[in-house]
Design a protein around this motif. Sequence first.
Motif, short mmCIF file in Angstrom:
data_model
loop_
_atom_site.label_atom_id
_atom_site.label_comp_id
_atom_site.label_asym_id
_atom_site.label_seq_id
_atom_site.Cartn_x
_atom_site.Cartn_y
_atom_site.Cartn_z
N GLU A 32 48.76 44.56 45.41
CA GLU A 32 48.69 43.84 46.67
C GLU A 32 47.30 43.30 46.94
O GLU A 32 47.11 42.13 47.26
CB GLU A 32 49.13 44.75 47.82
N LYS A 60 45.46 40.03 45.71
CA LYS A 60 45.83 38.74 46.31
C LYS A 60 44.99 38.42 47.54
O LYS A 60 45.07 37.33 48.07
CB LYS A 60 47.32 38.75 46.68
N TRP A 61 44.18 39.38 48.01
CA TRP A 61 43.44 39.20 49.26
C TRP A 61 42.17 38.38 49.02
O TRP A 61 41.57 38.43 47.95
CB TRP A 61 43.09 40.56 49.88
#
Length: 393
Positions: free
Chosen positions: A205, A208-209
């Motif tokens: 996750e 993707k930041w």
Amino acid sequence: MNKAVFVSISLSLLSLTMGITILILLYTNNASSENCTPAENNDSYYNNKYKKRHQVFDKTLWNLMPRLSYELTNMTSPAEVVIIKQTGGGQCFSIEVCVGKVRSIQSKSISNGLSDIRYNFLIGGDGNIYVGSGWDVQSDQMPNAIDIAFIGSYSFDVLTDSMIDAAQYLLKVGLRQNKLTEEYILVAHNQTMSTESPGSNVYKEIIKWLHYDGRLTGFNSTISERFRIVSRLQWLAQPPTHEADLLKTPVPLVIIHHTSTESCISLAQCTYQVRQIQQFHMESNQWWDIGYSFLVGGDGAVYEGRGWKYEGAHTFGYNYKSIGVAFVGTFNSEKPPKNQIAAFKKLVGKGVELGYLEKDYKILGARQLYGTESPGTALQKEIETWPHWANQS
């Protein structure tokens, strides 16, 4: 009253206290939500795709144990690094269960020798944010960093949309309140040390930041890439009893020592070791201050001793024309880890750049100059492979 009855009553009172605390938490946060100003309710965050609110539980609402007496290392500027972690253990999906887990983590942190809960912030499966040590205390991993931990084990647990959104909201708050630099980088815990945290499902996750920095990979390269000097103020140095003589810079020599102590691999451990060394030098040796110019920790950070400008007390007869650098640890049989060596090399490079070291400076091990084992046989063999090492005694 017999012992069994006393224990039963004590457990009942503890359960009642816990229940009352949870009710207060629910009431307090609901009330604060209802009393928000229109500006707060219309914050752009609350109009995101999840349309969910995240309650922030201040430490005063869940805290169970008092902080131990010794001080934490406070931030002196906005954080440059955010480390994403997992807590381990199971997830929680209600305030009651999450508060219980946060309290358990605090208790374990203190029993492991920390002064308080080990994380700056924790995020529960209920989508709420639990404030640990907060924005103003440095992570024990590295200077100028804070950490955010997802409650659970994410090699198999899965983040909910609400948890992801809560973390991103918290980062926006950090920017808005000037607690994070505009260019801060975000890294996974396993980029800063050898660990499974934050788990593969979190890692998938966070890559993707926006601020994620994938260039910093591997235990040894991460800290060395992020060269840091921890100031005397940051490691809570005692003031010197007298002012040392100024060095005539640039100096021609860098003399390497080891501290003959245990090694350290985190900011908290290294800060403790450096304080102990200063105390020994000042109280047992009756010196004015810590003897070294700088110390290099196994966390990959450099700790300021007397610094570039003042004469040290590390190598008799050579202090006036050298910088003394001590590797924290004992290196008779094993050389320091790569990140510790990399930090030293960056330090001397900075010394040349700033004009404190001659461009053709020479590196010597302390054992080359007087009767000592320092910097240890393994480290001495290592420095003899470096370009600036001088074969003199």
